[in-house]
Design an enzyme around this catalytic site. Structure first.
Site, PDB file in Angstrom:
ATOM      1  CG  HIS A   1      22.604 -15.835  13.500  1.00 20.17           C
ATOM      2  ND1 HIS A   1      22.338 -17.170  13.641  1.00 20.17           N
ATOM      3  CD2 HIS A   1      23.289 -15.482  14.621  1.00 20.17           C
ATOM      4  CE1 HIS A   1      22.828 -17.603  14.786  1.00 20.17           C
ATOM      5  NE2 HIS A   1      23.416 -16.597  15.390  1.00 20.17           N
TER       6      HIS A   1
ATOM      7  CG  ASP B   1      21.068 -18.944  11.054  1.00 19.32           C
ATOM      8  OD1 ASP B   1      21.808 -18.172  10.430  1.00 19.32           O
ATOM      9  OD2 ASP B   1      20.855 -18.855  12.274  1.00 19.32           O
TER      10      ASP B   1
ATOM     11  CB  SER C   1      25.601 -18.687  16.841  1.00 18.90           C
ATOM     12  OG  SER C   1      24.518 -18.511  17.706  1.00 18.90           O
TER      13      SER C   1
END
Length: 437
Positions: A167, A205, A283
């Site tokens: 993402h 992801d 992230s």
């Protein structure tokens, strides 16, 4: 108690007082030889071994705070008092500490394996830090750049292979999972590169970015997430809010938090839950153990709560990387079953409701079958308990998934138990899961 009898030459009134105080506080014996009062004084001191080290250190001050020094206990914590105040002016390692098993810390001292020293977290962060990068991807809307997606990544090979979250580098609304997008990469030392997204898997992801460097790049060592236990110390490294080289620490809260527990639909996934502080930009950054090995990939947090962050276990990430290398994508077999892991409590409840429920030690309960699926064609029924898959006993959905691996189109045998302990052997042919689901 062992004692040291040594001869120490001293000069000066203050040195004599200090040494006498030490001998007295240590319940030692003091002897002087001052036949010539104008000469240097020689003293023989008997000192308990726990205080022996103090004699060899540079001293700043010394106070006698016990009224009866001859009864001073060395168990300072138990008795609540400390007979001597002193401190070191330099970093002089203890002779006892130097004999411990290697595990270097910042001041040259060593600690035992598995022990948490004052520099343990700093050392872990230092080992992985040079391999952590900042990622930035321009975001556009109808051809207009409207901002940037920021995140972190970890160099896992000296050739510039970077592990990160999908993402961060893929526009979920406009690009497919194999988009060859461009990514701005900034290393810890300030160097910048343009990276290319080689692979991305939206379900897990996970993504791989590649940069080209004329010199080998620092790389992180991958560990094993299967060895983690709740309560183990971990460190999160990344670039939250583009603040590069940020380190936070915490513990593992749960080693197998399921996606269903978090209200996430789709395919079944498991996460490491920690209480490390992570924010936007973390992230894709690494979660490392105290040995500096990457054990997870930081992926998300709960916005309305503190101390609830989640990472993809590195063992799962390694499997996905192997899929990338072998197939260029992640191949997921699908047989069309919804299943439930069984334990003693669930089995007892099921037998209480239905006395004909099979007698089993472990297995996986089939709760639903998708019409027209490979499992439906194989003859599975709701209420079946899968006890063997491809000749191996199984007790969890995870084990069945691991046995299937990336085998699509290959017949596989499953042994199921039904009511009244009836056993059936079924043959199912997995299909590849629809990547767009």
């Amino acid at each position: 108690m062992r004692y040291l009898l040594g001869k120490v030459s001293i000069s000066g009134k203050h040195s004599l007082v200090r040494l006498a105080a030490l001998a007295a506080a240590g319940s030692g014996l003091l002897y002087t030889n001052n036949a010539n009062t104008d000469s240097r004084t020689s003293i023989l001191v008997s000192v308990p071994s726990p205080l022996r080290e103090s004699l060899s250190r540079p001293w700043r001050n010394l106070q006698e705070i016990i009224a009866r020094p001859s009864s001073v206990s060395l168990d300072f914590i138990q008795h609540g008092n400390l007979p001597l105040f002193f401190s070191r002016t330099g970093s002089v390692p203890s002779a006892d500490i130097s004999k411990e098993v290697p595990g270097e810390v910042g001041d040259g001292q060593k600690t035992c394996p598995g022990c948490l020293g004052r520099d343990t977290i700093a050392n872990a962060a230092a080992r992985v830090g040079p391999a952590v990068v900042n990622l930035s991807v321009p975001q556009s809307f109808h051809g207009l750049t409207v901002g940037k997606s920021i995140g972190s990544g970890t160099i896992i090979h000296s050739d510039g292979t970077i592990l990160t979250c999908a993402h961060v580098v893929v526009d979920f609304q406009g690009l497919q999972s194999t988009s060859k997008g461009k990514v701005d990469v900034t290393l810890q030392d300030g160097r910048t590169f343009e990276g290319t997204v080689l692979n991305a898997d939206l379900h897990s992801d996970i993504a791989i970015v590649k940069i080209n460097s004329k010199t080998p790049l620092p790389m992180a060592k991958l560990g094993s997430s299967s060895k983690l236990r709740p309560g183990d110390w971990v460190v999160a490294v990344g670039c939250p809010l583009s603040l590069q080289n940020t380190v936070t620490a915490g513990i593992v809260s749960c080693v197998d938090r399921k996606s269903s527990d978090l209200g996430l639909g789709g395919m079944r996934r498991e996460y490491l839950q920690t209480d490390c502080a992570i924010n936007v930009g973390n992230s894709g950054g690494p979660l490392v153990n105290i040995d500096g090995e990457v054990v997870g990939l930081n992926i998300m947090k709960v916005l309305a709560a503190d101390g609830l962050s989640f990472a993809v276990p590195i063992d799962s990430v390694s499997t996905i990387i192997e899929h990338f290398k072998k197939n260029g994508r992640v191949v997921r077999p699908w047989i069309g079953l919804k299943m439930i892991d069984l334990n003693d409590m669930i089995v007892a409840q099921l037998k209480e409701k239905n006395a004909a429920f099979p007698n089993i030690d472990k297995g996986v309960l089939v709760s639903m079958i998708f019409p027209g699926s490979p499992a439906d064609r194989a003859g599975f029924r709701p209420g079946d308990v899968v006890v063997q898959f491809e000749g191996r006993p199984v007790g969890s959905i995870k084990e069945i998934i691991e046995i299937m691996g990336d085998k699509v189109g290959k017949p596989m045998k499953a042994v199921v138990k039904r009511t009244n302990d009836i056993s059936e052997t079924l043959t199912v042919v997995p299909e590849e899961a629809n990547p767009d689901i």
